[in-house]
Design a protein around this motif. Structure first.
Motif, PDB file in Angstrom:
ATOM      1  N   GLY A 127      -6.550   8.184 -18.268  1.00 43.39           N
ATOM      2  CA  GLY A 127      -6.635   8.554 -19.678  1.00 43.39           C
ATOM      3  C   GLY A 127      -5.310   8.967 -20.283  1.00 43.39           C
ATOM      4  N   LEU A 128      -4.218   8.377 -19.806  1.00 40.81           N
ATOM      5  CA  LEU A 128      -2.890   8.726 -20.309  1.00 40.81           C
ATOM      6  C   LEU A 128      -2.536   7.906 -21.553  1.00 40.81           C
ATOM      7  N   PRO A 129      -1.905   8.533 -22.541  1.00 37.81           N
ATOM      8  CA  PRO A 129      -1.446   7.766 -23.704  1.00 37.81           C
ATOM      9  C   PRO A 129      -0.325   6.816 -23.297  1.00 37.81           C
ATOM     10  N   ILE A 130      -0.373   5.600 -23.827  1.00 38.05           N
ATOM     11  CA  ILE A 130       0.618   4.574 -23.484  1.00 38.05           C
ATOM     12  C   ILE A 130       1.442   4.230 -24.718  1.00 38.05           C
ATOM     13  N   ILE A 131       2.752   4.337 -24.559  1.00 35.81           N
ATOM     14  CA  ILE A 131       3.707   3.966 -25.597  1.00 35.81           C
ATOM     15  C   ILE A 131       4.337   2.644 -25.157  1.00 35.81           C
ATOM     16  N   ALA A 132       4.046   1.577 -25.886  1.00 36.56           N
ATOM     17  CA  ALA A 132       4.561   0.242 -25.564  1.00 36.56           C
ATOM     18  C   ALA A 132       5.865   0.029 -26.320  1.00 36.56           C
ATOM     19  N   VAL A 133       6.959  -0.106 -25.578  1.00 35.41           N
ATOM     20  CA  VAL A 133       8.285  -0.242 -26.173  1.00 35.41           C
ATOM     21  C   VAL A 133       8.741  -1.688 -26.037  1.00 35.41           C
TER      22      VAL A 133
ATOM     23  N   ASP B 125       0.826  -1.207   0.000  1.00 35.74           N
ATOM     24  CA  ASP B 125       0.000   0.000   0.000  1.00 35.74           C
ATOM     25  C   ASP B 125       0.859   1.255   0.000  1.00 35.74           C
ATOM     26  N   TYR B 126       1.940   1.232   0.755  1.00 35.86           N
ATOM     27  CA  TYR B 126       2.864   2.365   0.805  1.00 35.86           C
ATOM     28  C   TYR B 126       3.486   2.610  -0.568  1.00 35.86           C
ATOM     29  N   ILE B 127       3.956   1.541  -1.187  1.00 41.58           N
ATOM     30  CA  ILE B 127       4.594   1.657  -2.502  1.00 41.58           C
ATOM     31  C   ILE B 127       3.592   2.186  -3.524  1.00 41.58           C
ATOM     32  N   LYS B 128       2.380   1.655  -3.520  1.00 43.95           N
ATOM     33  CA  LYS B 128       1.379   2.111  -4.486  1.00 43.95           C
ATOM     34  C   LYS B 128       1.009   3.574  -4.255  1.00 43.95           C
ATOM     35  N   ALA B 129       0.992   4.006  -3.021  1.00 45.03           N
ATOM     36  CA  ALA B 129       0.724   5.423  -2.736  1.00 45.03           C
ATOM     37  C   ALA B 129       1.824   6.300  -3.325  1.00 45.03           C
ATOM     38  N   LYS B 130       3.074   5.874  -3.173  1.00 40.75           N
ATOM     39  CA  LYS B 130       4.192   6.627  -3.749  1.00 40.75           C
ATOM     40  C   LYS B 130       4.130   6.628  -5.284  1.00 40.75           C
ATOM     41  N   LEU B 131       3.784   5.472  -5.853  1.00 41.68           N
ATOM     42  CA  LEU B 131       3.677   5.396  -7.310  1.00 41.68           C
ATOM     43  C   LEU B 131       2.555   6.299  -7.822  1.00 41.68           C
ATOM     44  N   ARG B 132       1.455   6.370  -7.095  1.00 43.37           N
ATOM     45  CA  ARG B 132       0.349   7.261  -7.479  1.00 43.37           C
ATOM     46  C   ARG B 132       0.813   8.717  -7.546  1.00 43.37           C
ATOM     47  N   LYS B 133       1.685   9.107  -6.615  1.00 44.14           N
ATOM     48  CA  LYS B 133       2.223  10.476  -6.638  1.00 44.14           C
ATOM     49  C   LYS B 133       2.999  10.710  -7.925  1.00 44.14           C
ATOM     50  N   ARG B 134       3.701   9.693  -8.381  1.00 34.60           N
ATOM     51  CA  ARG B 134       4.469   9.821  -9.623  1.00 34.60           C
ATOM     52  C   ARG B 134       3.551  10.056 -10.818  1.00 34.60           C
ATOM     53  N   PHE B 135       2.363   9.490 -10.755  1.00 35.56           N
ATOM     54  CA  PHE B 135       1.401   9.673 -11.843  1.00 35.56           C
ATOM     55  C   PHE B 135       0.808  11.078 -11.853  1.00 35.56           C
ATOM     56  N   SER B 136       0.865  11.784 -10.738  1.00 41.58           N
ATOM     57  CA  SER B 136       0.134  13.049 -10.605  1.00 41.58           C
ATOM     58  C   SER B 136       0.501  14.090 -11.652  1.00 41.58           C
ATOM     59  N   ASN B 137       1.737  14.117 -12.105  1.00 40.13           N
ATOM     60  CA  ASN B 137       2.148  15.089 -13.115  1.00 40.13           C
ATOM     61  C   ASN B 137       2.435  14.456 -14.472  1.00 40.13           C
ATOM     62  N   ALA B 138       2.276  13.160 -14.581  1.00 36.70           N
ATOM     63  CA  ALA B 138       2.588  12.478 -15.843  1.00 36.70           C
ATOM     64  C   ALA B 138       1.561  12.821 -16.913  1.00 36.70           C
ATOM     65  N   ARG B 139       2.041  12.981 -18.131  1.00 34.11           N
ATOM     66  CA  ARG B 139       1.157  13.266 -19.264  1.00 34.11           C
ATOM     67  C   ARG B 139       1.143  12.129 -20.276  1.00 34.11           C
ATOM     68  N   GLN B 140       2.059  11.185 -20.120  1.00 36.27           N
ATOM     69  CA  GLN B 140       2.105   9.997 -20.975  1.00 36.27           C
ATOM     70  C   GLN B 140       2.874   8.917 -20.231  1.00 36.27           C
ATOM     71  N   VAL B 141       2.742   7.697 -20.750  1.00 33.10           N
ATOM     72  CA  VAL B 141       3.362   6.537 -20.111  1.00 33.10           C
ATOM     73  C   VAL B 141       4.142   5.759 -21.158  1.00 33.10           C
TER      74      VAL B 141
ATOM     75  N   PRO C 105       1.229  11.422 -27.935  1.00 34.88           N
ATOM     76  CA  PRO C 105       0.284  12.023 -26.980  1.00 34.88           C
ATOM     77  C   PRO C 105      -0.778  12.905 -27.643  1.00 34.88           C
ATOM     78  N   ASP C 106      -0.393  13.735 -28.610  1.00 33.89           N
ATOM     79  CA  ASP C 106      -1.374  14.565 -29.306  1.00 33.89           C
ATOM     80  C   ASP C 106      -2.317  13.720 -30.155  1.00 33.89           C
ATOM     81  N   GLU C 107      -1.762  12.719 -30.824  1.00 38.33           N
ATOM     82  CA  GLU C 107      -2.600  11.811 -31.619  1.00 38.33           C
ATOM     83  C   GLU C 107      -3.611  11.107 -30.721  1.00 38.33           C
ATOM     84  N   PHE C 108      -3.148  10.650 -29.568  1.00 39.36           N
ATOM     85  CA  PHE C 108      -4.009   9.951 -28.616  1.00 39.36           C
ATOM     86  C   PHE C 108      -5.156  10.860 -28.163  1.00 39.36           C
TER      87      PHE C 108
END
Length: 169
Positions: free
Chosen positions: A95-101, A53-69, A141-144
């Motif tokens: 609703g973030l665009p996902i780039i699968a590498v 739960d602690y780790i997932k809370a920290k990971l959620r914070k990382r998502f807060s400013n992300a615009r793509q994945v 991201p713009d296309e998405f």
């Protein structure tokens, strides 16, 4: 110029950390035109064995400013449900665009390695090559966003002409 919004990078921390480290290395080299704002740099997880739960809370914070994945897809990525699948679920819910590498070099969705949760989604699939990753960060991201309300599903790929333009024949 590479996409400057924060990018959340999902990867198998045990087997594919090398690929993440190499991307950070490309970014650090002044003579290479590759840059991205890394959402992972803001928060440090000191103990992987910590409370989930602690780790997932920290990971959620990382998502807060992300615009793509970016999801780095290796041999075992599709089997990682505890964090990788959860991170992909969060990205989709935001609703973030996902780039699968594809670390194996595939230019399209590979159902053997691709996590099932993104197989039928509007996700671009590219090989692990700096130039096409940069291209995807600059363009997808713009296309998405334009396709977001569309019913487009399934893996998105870039055509041969894009790879020729980038000299990735």
């Amino acid at each position: 110029m590479a996409y400057k919004d924060k990018t959340y990078i999902i990867f198998d921390g045990d087997k594919d950390k090398w690929a993440y480290a190499r991307m950070k290395g490309w970014k650090a080299l002044e003579h290479i035109d590759f840059d991205f704002e890394n959402a992972h740099d803001e928060y440090t997880l000191t103990n992987r064995a910590s409370d989930e739960d602690y780790i997932k809370a920290k990971l959620r914070k990382r998502f807060s400013n992300a615009r793509q994945v970016i999801v780095l897809i290796g041999e075992s990525t599709k089997n990682l449900y505890r964090f990788v699948r959860w991170e992909l679920e969060v990205a989709q819910s935001l609703g973030l665009p996902i780039i699968a590498v594809n670390l194996n070099g595939d230019r399209a969705q590979n159902n053997i390695t691709c996590p099932p949760i993104i197989r039928d989604t509007y996700t671009v699939h590219i090989p692990y090559k700096m130039k096409i990753i940069k291209y995807a960060l600059d363009n997808f991201p713009d296309e998405f966003k334009k396709q977001k309300n569309n019913t487009s599903i399934g893996g998105r790929i870039y055509g041969v002409e894009i790879y020729k333009q980038l000299k990735l024949n």
